[in-house]
Write a protein that holds these residues in place. Structure first.
Motif, mmCIF file in Angstrom:
data_model
loop_
_atom_site.group_PDB
_atom_site.id
_atom_site.type_symbol
_atom_site.label_atom_id
_atom_site.label_comp_id
_atom_site.label_asym_id
_atom_site.label_seq_id
_atom_site.Cartn_x
_atom_site.Cartn_y
_atom_site.Cartn_z
ATOM 1 N N GLY A 1 -12.082 -1.923 0.763
ATOM 2 C CA GLY A 1 -11.190 -1.126 -0.364
ATOM 3 C C GLY A 1 -10.043 -0.808 0.097
ATOM 4 N N ASP A 2 -10.127 -0.200 1.142
ATOM 5 C CA ASP A 2 -8.446 0.187 1.541
ATOM 6 C C ASP A 2 -7.457 -0.454 2.731
ATOM 7 O OD1 ASP A 2 -9.371 2.736 0.488
ATOM 8 O OD2 ASP A 2 -9.948 3.329 3.087
ATOM 9 N N SER A 3 -5.759 -0.519 2.922
ATOM 10 C CA SER A 3 -5.741 -1.347 2.923
ATOM 11 C C SER A 3 -5.140 -0.611 4.611
ATOM 12 C CB SER A 3 -4.028 -1.399 2.371
ATOM 13 O OG SER A 3 -3.772 -0.032 1.639
ATOM 14 N N LEU A 4 -5.314 -1.473 5.923
ATOM 15 C CA LEU A 4 -4.126 -0.814 6.595
ATOM 16 C C LEU A 4 -2.875 -0.861 7.169
ATOM 17 C CD1 LEU A 4 -5.342 0.188 9.625
ATOM 18 C CD2 LEU A 4 -4.816 -1.839 10.321
ATOM 19 N N LYS A 5 -2.149 -0.200 7.133
ATOM 20 C CA LYS A 5 -0.406 0.182 7.598
ATOM 21 C C LYS A 5 -0.437 -0.169 9.068
ATOM 22 C CE LYS A 5 3.883 2.611 6.919
ATOM 23 N NZ LYS A 5 4.196 3.553 6.506
ATOM 24 N N VAL A 6 0.592 -1.542 8.628
ATOM 25 C CA VAL A 6 0.649 -1.677 10.867
ATOM 26 C C VAL A 6 2.494 -1.434 10.862
ATOM 27 C CG1 VAL A 6 -0.033 -3.343 12.245
ATOM 28 C CG2 VAL A 6 -1.579 -2.744 11.108
ATOM 29 N N GLU A 7 2.156 -0.646 11.322
ATOM 30 C CA GLU A 7 4.294 -0.608 11.588
ATOM 31 C C GLU A 7 4.119 -1.339 13.544
ATOM 32 O OE1 GLU A 7 6.446 3.223 10.389
ATOM 33 O OE2 GLU A 7 3.722 3.347 10.523
ATOM 34 N N ILE A 8 4.983 -2.324 13.308
ATOM 35 C CA ILE A 8 5.663 -3.373 14.245
ATOM 36 C C ILE A 8 6.353 -2.684 15.218
ATOM 37 C CG2 ILE A 8 6.018 -5.007 15.531
ATOM 38 C CD1 ILE A 8 4.079 -6.625 12.992
ATOM 39 N N LEU A 9 6.824 -1.396 15.807
ATOM 40 C CA LEU A 9 7.658 -0.336 16.979
ATOM 41 C C LEU A 9 8.502 -0.991 17.316
ATOM 42 C CD1 LEU A 9 5.537 3.132 16.426
ATOM 43 C CD2 LEU A 9 6.897 1.993 15.090
ATOM 44 N N SER A 10 7.966 -1.816 18.519
ATOM 45 C CA SER A 10 8.746 -2.759 19.486
ATOM 46 C C SER A 10 7.723 -3.802 19.968
ATOM 47 C CB SER A 10 8.862 -2.128 20.553
ATOM 48 O OG SER A 10 7.827 -1.298 21.432
ATOM 49 N N PRO B 1 -5.726 -6.339 4.186
ATOM 50 C CA PRO B 1 -7.588 -5.341 3.297
ATOM 51 C C PRO B 1 -7.642 -5.272 3.803
ATOM 52 C CG PRO B 1 -6.081 -8.011 2.863
ATOM 53 C CD PRO B 1 -5.794 -7.593 3.522
ATOM 54 N N ILE B 2 -8.493 -3.788 3.830
ATOM 55 C CA ILE B 2 -9.972 -3.644 4.977
ATOM 56 C C ILE B 2 -11.579 -4.099 4.010
ATOM 57 C CG2 ILE B 2 -11.382 -1.202 6.019
ATOM 58 C CD1 ILE B 2 -8.050 -0.176 5.724
ATOM 59 N N SER B 3 -11.942 -4.494 5.472
ATOM 60 C CA SER B 3 -13.183 -5.398 4.174
ATOM 61 C C SER B 3 -14.093 -4.201 5.383
ATOM 62 C CB SER B 3 -13.543 -6.854 5.034
ATOM 63 O OG SER B 3 -12.338 -7.087 3.959
ATOM 64 N N GLY C 1 -4.147 3.022 4.177
ATOM 65 C CA GLY C 1 -3.181 3.568 2.625
ATOM 66 C C GLY C 1 -4.543 3.159 1.852
ATOM 67 N N LYS C 2 -4.713 4.272 0.491
ATOM 68 C CA LYS C 2 -5.676 4.397 -0.010
ATOM 69 C C LYS C 2 -5.583 2.625 -1.819
ATOM 70 C CE LYS C 2 -8.333 6.684 2.035
ATOM 71 N NZ LYS C 2 -10.066 6.236 2.865
ATOM 72 N N LYS C 3 -4.838 1.947 -1.724
ATOM 73 C CA LYS C 3 -4.235 0.597 -2.428
ATOM 74 C C LYS C 3 -5.284 -0.562 -1.834
ATOM 75 C CE LYS C 3 0.182 0.526 -3.991
ATOM 76 N NZ LYS C 3 0.897 -0.151 -3.118
ATOM 77 N N ARG C 4 -5.812 -0.916 -2.361
ATOM 78 C CA ARG C 4 -6.246 -2.517 -2.284
ATOM 79 C C ARG C 4 -5.379 -3.101 -2.829
ATOM 80 N NH1 ARG C 4 -11.652 -3.914 -3.342
ATOM 81 N NH2 ARG C 4 -12.309 -1.444 -3.533
ATOM 82 N N ILE C 5 -5.542 -3.956 -1.971
ATOM 83 C CA ILE C 5 -5.027 -5.221 -1.728
ATOM 84 C C ILE C 5 -6.104 -6.493 -1.434
ATOM 85 C CG2 ILE C 5 -2.972 -4.334 -1.362
ATOM 86 C CD1 ILE C 5 -2.724 -5.068 1.733
ATOM 87 N N ILE C 6 -5.313 -7.476 -1.735
ATOM 88 C CA ILE C 6 -6.629 -8.815 -1.495
ATOM 89 C C ILE C 6 -5.749 -9.503 -0.593
ATOM 90 C CG2 ILE C 6 -7.171 -11.181 -2.203
ATOM 91 C CD1 ILE C 6 -6.930 -9.464 -4.790
ATOM 92 N N TRP C 7 -4.448 -9.993 -0.088
ATOM 93 C CA TRP C 7 -3.679 -10.412 0.625
ATOM 94 C C TRP C 7 -2.683 -9.776 2.010
ATOM 95 C CZ3 TRP C 7 -5.337 -15.151 2.647
ATOM 96 C CH2 TRP C 7 -6.305 -15.634 1.523
#
Length: 302
Positions: A66-75, A178-180, A218-224
């Motif tokens: 139900g959370d979301s994973l934020k992935v910052e592509i740094l390099s 979206p985290i499952s 992140g504690k925001k639910r997303i689907i895609w």
């Protein structure tokens, strides 16, 4: 926050709920070296068969379904002086009557200049003797464990991410998945030095990279999957046929414009109807990828 140098002991041709190879805290950074899409490392030694071997999974503490994973592509730093592509467009991107006229697809080598950050065919063909491209690194395949304990081939994609092959998924871009599964279970690999829209020859310029990403919960639910560059926001749909992928991406954009920018369906429709841009990520693999993209110049966060 901690930076982890992740050296995998094994690689995976599926993205799924597998035993984690690394535990990190929310907000930590990971540096790791990838294999190419055929399973060869930076020394051109075969480590595993293809398709698209993944590093991982990485367990992120505090990540819950139900959370979301934020992935910052740094390099993304190239680690090999060669890459490969196929040399012929795929049969599904030309008219049916033209398929029989296409020569057989063969693997060809590209030379990578890691100082000049350019690439060219090792054996140029007629008309492309001076064809030299600037590197435009991108991650072809990455994502989190799918729902219901599934393990899904790295040849395809879905709500969890996977083999999307979208050219904007490179350094400076932030992506949300979206985290499952507990811990998110993040995978990455299949990096390209350059690729046009659609991956229409079945590959980008496939090679190896040292990739640095920062992973946060992140504690925001997303689907895609969602993404953001310096200039744009975008949403991604993965499906076949292509119109279904477009539908997924557009619905996710409508949700995002409502939750973060305060636009109801009517306002969002006015906006998208005139300024949306649709990008083709992949039209070669079992699931196609479409991105729905909007310039930040038109948007104001609530």
């Amino acid at each position: 926050m901690t930076t982890h140098r992740f050296v995998p002991n094994s690689f995976h041709n599926v993205i799924g709920s597998l035993p984690s190879a690394l535990h990190i805290a929310d907000g930590d950074t990971v540096v790791t070296e990838t294999l190419d899409a055929a399973g060869y490392d930076k020394h051109d030694i075969n480590r595993i068969s293809g398709p698209n071997p993944m590093n991982g999974p990485i367990f992120v503490e505090g990540a819950e379904p139900g959370d979301s994973l934020k992935v910052e592509i740094l390099s993304m730093v190239p680690t090999r002086d060669t890459g490969f592509t196929r040399n012929m467009v795929a049969s599904n991107v030309v008219d049916p009557q033209d398929v029989r006229t296409l020569p057989a697809s063969e693997r060809v080598i590209w030379k990578i200049d890691r100082e000049a950050l350019t690439t060219r065919l090792a054996e140029p063909v007629a008309g492309l003797e001076d064809f030299t491209l600037p590197l435009s690194p991108m991650i072809g395949c990455f994502g989190v464990a799918p729902s219901l304990g599934q393990a899904i081939s790295t040849a395809t994609s879905g709500e969890f991410g996977g083999n999307m092959d979208y050219r904007l998924l490179g350094p400076g871009t932030t992506v949300w998945f979206p985290i499952s599964a507990p811990g998110a279970l993040f995978f990455l690999g299949d990096c390209h030095a350059v690729q046009g829209d659609g991956e229409i020859v079945g590959t980008g310029i496939e090679t190896t990279f040292e990739v640095t990403v920062r992973l946060s919960v992140g504690k925001k639910r997303i689907i895609w999957p969602r993404g953001e560059t310096a200039d744009d926001i975008f949403t991604i749909g993965n499906a076949r046929p292509l119109d279904q992928a477009l539908q997924h991406a557009t619905s996710e954009m409508l949700r995002w414009l409502g939750s973060d920018y305060g636009l109801d369906k009517t306002a969002a429709s006015h906006l998208l109807g005139q300024v949306v841009r649709y990008d083709v990520g992949n039209v070669f693999d079992p699931a196609y990828t479409m991105a729905c993209r909007v310039s930040k110049s038109w948007l104001k966060r609530r």
